[in-house]
Design a protein around this motif. Structure first.
Motif, PDB file in Angstrom:
ATOM      1  N   LEU A  66     -10.910   8.353   0.196  1.00  0.00           N
ATOM      2  CA  LEU A  66     -11.221   7.575  -0.989  1.00  0.00           C
ATOM      3  C   LEU A  66      -9.834   7.243  -1.562  1.00  0.00           C
ATOM      4  CD1 LEU A  66     -14.178   9.125  -3.121  1.00  0.00           C
ATOM      5  CD2 LEU A  66     -14.076   6.920  -1.862  1.00  0.00           C
ATOM      6  N   GLN A  67      -8.917   8.040  -1.616  1.00  0.00           N
ATOM      7  CA  GLN A  67      -7.594   7.986  -1.617  1.00  0.00           C
ATOM      8  C   GLN A  67      -6.693   6.890  -1.068  1.00  0.00           C
ATOM      9  OE1 GLN A  67      -4.990  11.488  -1.755  1.00  0.00           O
ATOM     10  NE2 GLN A  67      -3.898  10.878  -3.409  1.00  0.00           N
ATOM     11  N   LEU A  68      -7.085   7.142   0.349  1.00  0.00           N
ATOM     12  CA  LEU A  68      -6.356   5.966   1.383  1.00  0.00           C
ATOM     13  C   LEU A  68      -6.989   4.767   1.254  1.00  0.00           C
ATOM     14  CD1 LEU A  68      -4.846   5.246   3.937  1.00  0.00           C
ATOM     15  CD2 LEU A  68      -6.975   5.932   5.363  1.00  0.00           C
ATOM     16  N   ARG A  69      -8.369   4.572   1.064  1.00  0.00           N
ATOM     17  CA  ARG A  69      -9.151   3.301   0.817  1.00  0.00           C
ATOM     18  C   ARG A  69      -8.710   2.562  -0.349  1.00  0.00           C
ATOM     19  NH1 ARG A  69     -13.959   5.521   3.005  1.00  0.00           N
ATOM     20  NH2 ARG A  69     -14.905   5.898   1.153  1.00  0.00           N
ATOM     21  N   ARG A  70      -8.518   3.316  -1.624  1.00  0.00           N
ATOM     22  CA  ARG A  70      -8.034   2.782  -2.833  1.00  0.00           C
ATOM     23  C   ARG A  70      -6.717   2.040  -2.721  1.00  0.00           C
ATOM     24  NH1 ARG A  70      -9.926   7.803  -5.241  1.00  0.00           N
ATOM     25  NH2 ARG A  70     -11.943   7.520  -6.192  1.00  0.00           N
ATOM     26  N   VAL A  71      -5.685   2.708  -2.109  1.00  0.00           N
ATOM     27  CA  VAL A  71      -4.551   1.889  -1.972  1.00  0.00           C
ATOM     28  C   VAL A  71      -4.470   0.723  -0.910  1.00  0.00           C
ATOM     29  CG1 VAL A  71      -3.101   4.114  -2.458  1.00  0.00           C
ATOM     30  CG2 VAL A  71      -3.334   3.476  -0.100  1.00  0.00           C
ATOM     31  N   MET A  72      -5.307   1.072   0.094  1.00  0.00           N
ATOM     32  CA  MET A  72      -5.245   0.027   1.101  1.00  0.00           C
ATOM     33  C   MET A  72      -5.949  -1.401   0.345  1.00  0.00           C
ATOM     34  SD  MET A  72      -3.595   0.542   3.616  1.00  0.00           S
ATOM     35  CE  MET A  72      -4.261  -0.267   4.843  1.00  0.00           C
ATOM     36  N   VAL A  73      -7.138  -1.025  -0.422  1.00  0.00           N
ATOM     37  CA  VAL A  73      -7.923  -2.276  -0.898  1.00  0.00           C
ATOM     38  C   VAL A  73      -7.213  -2.827  -2.127  1.00  0.00           C
ATOM     39  CG1 VAL A  73      -9.920  -2.497  -2.467  1.00  0.00           C
ATOM     40  CG2 VAL A  73     -10.439  -1.305  -0.156  1.00  0.00           C
ATOM     41  N   ASP A  74      -6.634  -1.840  -2.853  1.00  0.00           N
ATOM     42  CA  ASP A  74      -5.544  -2.640  -4.094  1.00  0.00           C
ATOM     43  C   ASP A  74      -4.650  -3.298  -3.449  1.00  0.00           C
ATOM     44  OD1 ASP A  74      -7.498  -1.468  -5.580  1.00  0.00           O
ATOM     45  OD2 ASP A  74      -6.055   0.453  -6.056  1.00  0.00           O
ATOM     46  N   ALA A  75      -3.994  -3.156  -2.275  1.00  0.00           N
ATOM     47  CA  ALA A  75      -3.119  -3.832  -1.690  1.00  0.00           C
ATOM     48  C   ALA A  75      -3.781  -5.066  -1.021  1.00  0.00           C
ATOM     49  CB  ALA A  75      -2.335  -2.990  -0.622  1.00  0.00           C
ATOM     50  N   GLY A  76      -4.957  -5.386  -1.067  1.00  0.00           N
ATOM     51  CA  GLY A  76      -5.642  -6.627  -0.416  1.00  0.00           C
ATOM     52  C   GLY A  76      -6.149  -6.428   0.720  1.00  0.00           C
ATOM     53  N   PHE A  77      -6.406  -5.005   1.371  1.00  0.00           N
ATOM     54  CA  PHE A  77      -7.004  -4.894   2.653  1.00  0.00           C
ATOM     55  C   PHE A  77      -8.503  -4.774   2.601  1.00  0.00           C
ATOM     56  CE2 PHE A  77      -2.760  -3.664   3.892  1.00  0.00           C
ATOM     57  CZ  PHE A  77      -2.670  -4.222   5.329  1.00  0.00           C
ATOM     58  N   LEU A  78      -9.184  -5.001   3.681  1.00  0.00           N
ATOM     59  CA  LEU A  78     -10.680  -4.993   3.522  1.00  0.00           C
ATOM     60  C   LEU A  78     -10.957  -3.827   4.603  1.00  0.00           C
ATOM     61  CD1 LEU A  78     -11.703  -8.683   4.251  1.00  0.00           C
ATOM     62  CD2 LEU A  78     -11.471  -7.469   2.083  1.00  0.00           C
TER      63      LEU A  78
ATOM     64  N   ALA B  45       0.883  -0.983   0.071  1.00  0.00           N
ATOM     65  CA  ALA B  45      -0.054   0.117  -0.054  1.00  0.00           C
ATOM     66  C   ALA B  45       0.956   1.225  -0.118  1.00  0.00           C
ATOM     67  CB  ALA B  45      -0.845   0.054   1.139  1.00  0.00           C
ATOM     68  N   ALA B  46       1.957   1.349   0.747  1.00  0.00           N
ATOM     69  CA  ALA B  46       2.933   2.528   0.802  1.00  0.00           C
ATOM     70  C   ALA B  46       3.516   2.548  -0.551  1.00  0.00           C
ATOM     71  CB  ALA B  46       3.713   2.137   1.914  1.00  0.00           C
ATOM     72  N   ASP B  47       3.830   1.307  -1.228  1.00  0.00           N
ATOM     73  CA  ASP B  47       4.469   1.637  -2.658  1.00  0.00           C
ATOM     74  C   ASP B  47       3.483   2.116  -3.599  1.00  0.00           C
ATOM     75  OD1 ASP B  47       6.884   0.783  -1.782  1.00  0.00           O
ATOM     76  OD2 ASP B  47       6.353  -1.407  -2.431  1.00  0.00           O
ATOM     77  N   LEU B  48       2.351   1.878  -3.365  1.00  0.00           N
ATOM     78  CA  LEU B  48       1.229   2.437  -4.322  1.00  0.00           C
ATOM     79  C   LEU B  48       0.939   3.841  -4.124  1.00  0.00           C
ATOM     80  CD1 LEU B  48      -1.691  -0.676  -4.063  1.00  0.00           C
ATOM     81  CD2 LEU B  48      -0.120  -0.159  -6.072  1.00  0.00           C
ATOM     82  N   LEU B  49       0.967   4.085  -2.702  1.00  0.00           N
ATOM     83  CA  LEU B  49       0.638   5.483  -2.525  1.00  0.00           C
ATOM     84  C   LEU B  49       1.959   6.449  -3.304  1.00  0.00           C
ATOM     85  CD1 LEU B  49      -1.200   7.763  -1.180  1.00  0.00           C
ATOM     86  CD2 LEU B  49       0.020   7.254   1.074  1.00  0.00           C
TER      87      LEU B  49
END
Length: 228
Positions: free
Chosen positions: A191-203, A85-89
């Motif tokens: 939304l920006q936070l949720r997108r990187v977290m969800v894209d990293a696999g988090f719920l 998620a940190a990498d995606l951000l």
């Protein structure tokens, strides 16, 4: 310099011993978490900021329940996902970084929290550690976090961490935006936070914008061990 004697010397000795004990407690907790197979997330993603709110009195409990622990430990899967998620951000918004408020919560700490809220209205916000089904933080599977800007300051998300009003609930965001109780910038940051977290696999949760799980409750119970 004149040596301290009498009551003054005793007070100084007790203060020094107290500081040393606190350091030992923090080091001991970190060592126990590492021995349990948990990972310090900053070994995988050094850019992540860590501000463990429960290592301070700046939380809804008004008490420090972690001592001087200042590292975010998660189970290996969750730690790798958070690093992703940190990498995606970093790719999507190089001016932002992840800012963590809480990670693994050993059951022993959960018991301290329960003792502070039992018999008060705040008990609704702390899972009972004596029940068979444990919370996701107890598995090192959950992380509470926000975004931080270039200066390291947390981004405005409309509410602070651990705010228990409706404004903290993602499921209400559109209605609150329409009513003017959340701004477009605040919702966009969430939304920006949720997108990187969800894209990293988090719920995500639908009632806390800051909380994310690395697995469902059923999967966590099947795959991970409770941290005592």
């Amino acid at each position: 310099m004149r040596a301290l004697t009498g009551p003054t010397a005793l007070l100084v000795a007790l203060a020094v011993a107290g500081d040393a004990a606190a350091d030992d407690d923090a080091a001991g907790l970190a060592a126990r978490l590492a021995a349990a197979g948990l990972v310090d997330v900053r070994t995988l993603a050094p850019a992540i900021q860590v501000e463990l709110k429960y290592s301070t009195a700046d939380n809804f409990l008004g008490a420090d329940v972690y001592g001087d622990l200042d590292a975010c430990y998660l189970n290996p899967d969750a730690a790798r996902m958070l690093a992703r998620a940190a990498d995606l951000l970093a790719e999507r918004a190089p001016n932002l970084r992840l800012h963590v408020y809480d990670c693994v919560r050993p059951v022993a700490v959960q018991k301290k929290m329960w003792a502070l809220v039992k018999g008060t209205p705040k008990r609704a916000y702390v899972a009972n550690p004596y029940r068979k089904v444990k919370g996701m933080h107890n598995y090192g599977c959950a992380v509470d976090l926000t975004l931080a800007d270039e200066s390291g300051a947390p981004v405005d998300m409309g509410t602070p961490f651990d705010h228990f009003g409706p404004e903290a609930e993602p499921r209400r965001e559109l209605r609150l935006l329409a009513a003017g109780r959340l701004s477009a910038a605040q919702v966009s940051s969430r939304l920006q936070l949720r997108r990187v977290m969800v894209d990293a696999g988090f719920l995500p949760l639908d009632n806390e914008w800051w909380h994310f799980d690395c697995a469902t409750g059923r999967d966590a119970r099947a795959r991970y061990r409770i941290v005592p």
